[in-house]
Write an enzyme that holds these catalytic residues in place. Structure first.
Site, short mmCIF file in Angstrom:
data_model
loop_
_atom_site.label_atom_id
_atom_site.label_comp_id
_atom_site.label_asym_id
_atom_site.label_seq_id
_atom_site.Cartn_x
_atom_site.Cartn_y
_atom_site.Cartn_z
N LYS A 39 1.17 4.29 -3.00
CA LYS A 39 0.96 5.72 -2.77
C LYS A 39 2.22 6.53 -3.06
O LYS A 39 2.13 7.67 -3.54
CB LYS A 39 0.48 5.95 -1.33
CG LYS A 39 -0.91 5.37 -1.06
CD LYS A 39 -1.97 5.94 -1.99
CE LYS A 39 -3.37 5.49 -1.63
NZ LYS A 39 -4.41 6.07 -2.50
N TYR B 281 0.83 -1.20 0.00
CA TYR B 281 0.00 0.00 0.00
C TYR B 281 0.87 1.25 0.00
O TYR B 281 0.64 2.18 -0.81
CB TYR B 281 -0.92 0.00 1.22
CG TYR B 281 -1.81 1.22 1.32
CD1 TYR B 281 -2.99 1.29 0.58
CD2 TYR B 281 -1.47 2.30 2.13
CE1 TYR B 281 -3.80 2.41 0.65
CE2 TYR B 281 -2.28 3.42 2.21
CZ TYR B 281 -3.44 3.47 1.47
OH TYR B 281 -4.25 4.59 1.54
#
Length: 244
Positions: free
Chosen positions: A153, A149
């Site tokens: 990002k 994750y």
């Protein structure tokens, strides 16, 4: 600050719930014609009951061709918010191939797909426009069990900068908003355990998580002409977490 989007058309991905839903409603309140995109028809129907007049688009962003067809069919978009995202939490040593693919497909690949379509239309119209990606403080700070994750990002932040470099000549502004934990319904459930929340809160100088409307405020500002010289930035909405 009085911000109006009268005469503008906006597309918000991941608009069925949470932050995306709130962004779609706010843009509609400010006068924009809004297309709310989600893969959940139930969530979109619920949104319509709250904000009749918003247009809904049901498509799974992991399907490149279906997404391309759906977005091209909307016509010219002035304002794009790439909000859709998924989080699958796994320790680094347990990361699975399927989890990796899904996270990058939604959090990065879909952003590229939608943004390419919208940006090409903006260029053809010679009007320009504004694009905001909803990123995360996790792009710049490591979080346990968030290896993939965080990576998506971080990649999204860099995508923003490259898009800004290449699209600025066409009067298309591109920025990121990078929130800390946001108290959506899901956020409240996920961070209700003090043993999980307290260590994170200890790193936030303001001592609290973000409210949904605080993130919406930042997105709306960056979309607006009030931010006409802000381009290629990553704007933390994190209570000072990344400053420490």
């Amino acid at each position: 600050m009085d911000i109006k989007f009268t005469g503008k058309t906006a597309l918000v991905t991941g608009a069925g719930q949470g932050i995306g839903r709130a962004i779609a409603k706010r843009l509609f309140q400010h006068g924009a014609e809004v297309f709310a995109l989600s893969k959940s028809p139930e969530n979109l129907q619920s949104l319509l009951r709250e904000a009749p007049g918003i247009h809904t688009v049901t498509v799974d962003l992991e399907d490149w061709e279906a997404t391309e067809k759906a977005v091209k069919g909307l016509g010219h978009i002035d304002l794009l918010v790439n909000n859709a995202g998924v989080a699958i939490l796994e320790p680094f040593l347990d990361i699975k191939s399927g989890s990796f693919d899904k996270l990058f497909n939604v959090n990065l690949k879909a952003v590229i797909n939608v943004s390419q379509i919208v940006a090409k239309q903006m260029i053809d119209s010679k009007i320009g426009g504004s694009i905001v990606h909803v990123s995360s403080q996790a792009s710049q700070a490591p979080l346990k069990d968030h290896a993939v994750y965080c990576s998506t990002k971080a990649a999204l932040d860099m995508l923003c900068k490259v898009m800004a470099l290449e699209l600025g000549q066409h009067k298309i502004r591109v920025n990121c908003v990078n929130p800390t934990v946001v108290l959506t319904e899901m956020g409240k459930l996920g961070w209700s355990d003090p043993s999980k929340a307290d260590p994170m809160l200890a790193g936030i100088p303001l001592g609290r998580f973000a409210e949904v409307e605080e993130v919406v405020d930042a997105v709306v500002y960056l979309l607006s002409d009030r931010a006409s010289m802000i381009h290629g930035t990553t704007l933390p909405v994190d209570g000072g977490f990344l400053a420490c």
